[in-house]
Enzyme design. Structure first.
Site, short mmCIF file in Angstrom:
data_model
loop_
_atom_site.label_atom_id
_atom_site.label_comp_id
_atom_site.label_asym_id
_atom_site.label_seq_id
_atom_site.Cartn_x
_atom_site.Cartn_y
_atom_site.Cartn_z
N GLU A 160 20.49 106.67 -28.48
CA GLU A 160 19.20 105.95 -28.07
C GLU A 160 19.49 104.59 -27.95
O GLU A 160 19.71 103.69 -28.90
CB GLU A 160 18.32 106.11 -29.37
CG GLU A 160 17.90 107.51 -29.60
CD GLU A 160 16.99 108.16 -28.89
OE1 GLU A 160 16.29 107.42 -28.05
OE2 GLU A 160 16.77 109.42 -28.50
N CYS A 199 12.69 98.07 -27.58
CA CYS A 199 13.88 98.77 -26.63
C CYS A 199 13.03 99.23 -25.37
O CYS A 199 13.44 99.34 -24.19
CB CYS A 199 14.35 99.89 -27.17
SG CYS A 199 13.25 101.27 -28.08
N VAL A 259 28.10 99.27 -28.82
CA VAL A 259 28.33 99.96 -30.31
C VAL A 259 28.21 101.63 -29.80
O VAL A 259 28.99 102.38 -30.36
CB VAL A 259 27.54 99.53 -31.28
CG1 VAL A 259 27.75 100.12 -32.21
CG2 VAL A 259 27.67 98.01 -31.54
N GLY A 260 27.33 101.89 -28.89
CA GLY A 260 27.24 103.17 -28.71
C GLY A 260 28.47 103.90 -28.23
O GLY A 260 28.88 105.03 -28.55
N GLY A 277 20.61 101.79 -30.82
CA GLY A 277 21.32 100.32 -30.66
C GLY A 277 21.75 100.03 -29.03
O GLY A 277 21.42 100.83 -28.36
P1 NAD Z 1 22.20 96.26 -34.48
O1 NAD Z 1 22.98 95.10 -34.10
O2 NAD Z 1 21.38 96.26 -35.71
O3 NAD Z 1 23.03 97.42 -34.23
C1 NAD Z 1 22.76 98.67 -34.45
C2 NAD Z 1 23.62 99.32 -35.65
O4 NAD Z 1 25.04 99.53 -35.17
C3 NAD Z 1 23.46 98.70 -36.91
O5 NAD Z 1 23.35 99.63 -37.91
C4 NAD Z 1 24.80 97.98 -36.86
O6 NAD Z 1 25.19 97.72 -38.27
C5 NAD Z 1 25.77 99.01 -36.37
N1 NAD Z 1 26.88 98.21 -35.76
C6 NAD Z 1 27.00 97.01 -35.22
N2 NAD Z 1 28.22 96.69 -34.91
C7 NAD Z 1 29.18 97.91 -34.87
C8 NAD Z 1 30.31 98.41 -34.75
N3 NAD Z 1 31.29 97.40 -34.15
N4 NAD Z 1 30.73 99.33 -35.20
C9 NAD Z 1 29.82 100.35 -35.58
N5 NAD Z 1 28.67 99.97 -35.88
C10 NAD Z 1 28.11 98.91 -35.46
O7 NAD Z 1 21.06 96.31 -33.19
P2 NAD Z 1 21.23 95.98 -31.54
O8 NAD Z 1 22.50 97.04 -31.16
O9 NAD Z 1 21.43 94.86 -31.32
O10 NAD Z 1 19.87 96.72 -31.19
C11 NAD Z 1 19.21 96.34 -30.04
C12 NAD Z 1 19.63 97.29 -28.96
O11 NAD Z 1 19.25 98.48 -29.39
C13 NAD Z 1 19.04 97.06 -27.64
O12 NAD Z 1 19.96 97.30 -26.61
C14 NAD Z 1 17.82 97.99 -27.57
O13 NAD Z 1 17.31 98.24 -26.50
C15 NAD Z 1 18.21 98.95 -28.32
N6 NAD Z 1 17.44 99.86 -28.94
C16 NAD Z 1 17.20 101.13 -28.52
C17 NAD Z 1 16.13 101.98 -29.07
C18 NAD Z 1 15.90 103.23 -28.60
O14 NAD Z 1 15.15 103.96 -29.23
N7 NAD Z 1 16.60 103.80 -27.48
C19 NAD Z 1 15.57 101.41 -30.02
C20 NAD Z 1 15.80 100.15 -30.45
C21 NAD Z 1 16.54 99.25 -29.97
#
Ligand code: NAD
Length: 449
Positions: free
Chosen positions: A207, A241, A189-190, A185
């Site tokens: 990731e 991504c 959040v990471g 994600g």
């Molecule tokens: P998202 O909003 O679905 O969040 C990802 C996960 O984090 C979800 O399961 C969500 O419930 C959880 N989450 C959200 N807020 C949280 C918090 N405060 N505390 C704990 N968990 C929480 O998805 P996103 O982050 O919008 O995804 C898009 C991002 O992910 C982009 O930056 C994209 O580049 C990146 N991405 C990376 C890859 C990769 O393989 N490297 C793949 C897809 C997406």
């Protein structure tokens, strides 16, 4: 939730997940789920993202089936202990490394490829012999519900659990002790995930995303390059991504490339992409507003039209985009492609190096020097020469970022290693006791051991 994790841990401690036969059976069951329930998953992806069923097969269900088949074929070999050489002074002895499952692992997935990004890590986690908690994204609710329904029907409930929910549920989960956390994600959040993991000294794989650049010089067939770029960019309406985020093109190439991208979009999605069954929609209103807010970042050369009611945003190409425009200040993660002119490779490398290390970097050039310099003078999770995004379909290539785009990698054998501890094993017979040479008293000559 504590209960769920404790139950999984009991199953792991009881050895349920360790036998190779169990692991292979789980992988086969997962494969069966994807084929028998493919219509339900296709419907869920259509509901969540307007994803065309063929694209769902290629990039989601079929992708995971491919990972499973690869693992089924090679898992036994990957798990075999590996002999390593022993320094002469320690002989006779044998040394080897052994992969052991780490325990109970947590996989947190995003919404954009909600099947692939939840289940491809699961293939590695199961192959490595772990119990697993799966946390699908609440922003792809139909897919999340399908996972919660079907995973328990097909996989061993003692060892695999789906926990649905958003921030609150994930926060609760993160308070538990896991043996590995695999998060896909955004970087904000990471950081939350990494901070929570520190409490229990849990290793994490992150990731993440970021701005993946494309560089195009004057040595290539611009029409062919534009087709590849448009395909990688506008698939899943740009919510990928590893999608090209923006293009750096040698100044003289910009007009021809812009025209070629217009043609490529027409070839892929017709005159009106809003009517194309192959073109996706933006996941929710918040993302839609964020994206339409970026349309003013430059002059619209292709697309630009949008409809809030259906969250449609046309495949869009922007030119005359200043380096400090909103579209250049964040990961776009949608169907907007800025083209920025550069004065050759040096300028492109300078630009790329001035930003965070990207998840992927794509280069369209037939010059060997350009390719070599890109590889040695820039850092990114991956490099694609002549093709965006497809590196993730090569099971032998580790998939992951570097710096702001992530830490750790997976796919193929690397997935199994990610979810394993590589244990060092040294075995030395008690006799002859060659260690006498290093035992005290330290008489003359022992320092040459
Ligand atoms: P998202 O909003 O679905 O969040 C990802 C996960 O984090 C979800 O399961 C969500 O419930 C959880 N989450 C959200 N807020 C949280 C918090 N405060 N505390 C704990 N968990 C929480 O998805 P996103 O982050 O919008 O995804 C898009 C991002 O992910 C982009 O930056 C994209 O580049 C990146 N991405 C990376 C890859 C990769 O393989 N490297 C793949 C897809 C997406």
């Amino acid at each position: 939730m504590t209960h769920t994790v404790e139950e999984l841990r009991s199953a792991f401690d009881a050895g349920v997940t360790k036998p190779l036969a169990w692991r292979l059976a789980q992988l086969r069951a997962l494969r069966r789920m994807l084929t028998e329930r493919s219509a339900e998953f296709e419907d869920a992806l259509l509901a969540d993202l307007g994803k065309n069923p063929t694209e769902s097969q290629i990039a989601e269900l079929g992708f995971v089936v491919g990972e499973i088949d690869h693992a089924l074929k090679h898992l036994r070999r990957w798990l075999r202990p590996k002999r390593v050489s022993v320094p002469g002074a320690l002989l006779p002895a044998r040394a080897s490394t052994l992969l052991e499952p780490v325990g109970v692992v947590l996989v947190i997935a995003p919404w954009n490829y909600p099947v692939q990004l939840l289940l491809a890590p699961l293939v590695g986690a199961l192959g490595a012999g772990n119990a697993v908690v799966l946390k699908p994204s609440e922003l792809a609710p139909a897919t999340s519900a399908a996972m919660a329904r079907f995973i328990p029907q097909y996989l061993d409930r003692r060892a695999v659990a789906v926990v649905e929910g958003g921030v609150e549920e994930t926060t609760d989960l993160l308070a538990q002790r896991f043996d590995h956390i695999f998060y896909t994600g955004n970087g904000r959040v990471g950081r939350i995930v990494a901070a929570a993991a520190v409490e229990h000294l849990t290793p994490v794989t992150l990731e993440l995303g970021g701005k993946s650049p494309v560089y195009v010089d004057g040595t290539v067939d611009v029409a062919a390059a534009a087709r590849r770029i448009a395909w990688g960019k506008f698939m899943n309406a740009g919510q990928t991504c590893v999608a090209p985020d923006y293009v750096l093109a040698d100044r003289a190439v910009v007009p021809g490339l812009t025209d070629a991208l217009r043609d490529a979009v027409r070839d892929l999605y017709g005159d009106d992409p809003a009517q194309s069954p192959d073109y996706g929609r933006i996941v929710d209103d918040r993302q839609f507003e964020r994206l339409t807010g970026m349309l003013g970042s430059g002059t619209t050369a292709v697309g630009g039209d949008h409809d809030a009611a259906t969250r449609y945003l046309a495949p869009t190409v922007l030119v005359d985009v200043p380096e400090n425009a909103p579209a250049m200040a964040q990961e776009i993660f949608g169907p907007i492609l800025p083209i920025l002119p550069v004065d050759g490779l040096d300028d492109a490398i300078r630009f790329i190096r001035s930003g965070d290390k990207p998840l992927a970097l794509y280069v369209f050039s037939s010059s060997a020097t350009v390719r070599r310099r890109i590889l040695t003078e820039t850092s990114s999770g991956a490099v694609g020469f002549g093709i965006p995004a497809a590196h993730l379909a090569v099971a032998g290539l580790p998939f992951g970022g570097v710096g702001e785009s992530g830490a750790g990698a997976y796919h193929g054998e690397r997935s199994v290693r990610t979810f394993s501890h590589e244990k060092a094993v040294l075995s030395k017979p008690l006799s002859p006791d060659t260690m006498q040479l290093v035992y005290p008293p330290y008489t003359e000559g022992k320092d040459r051991f």
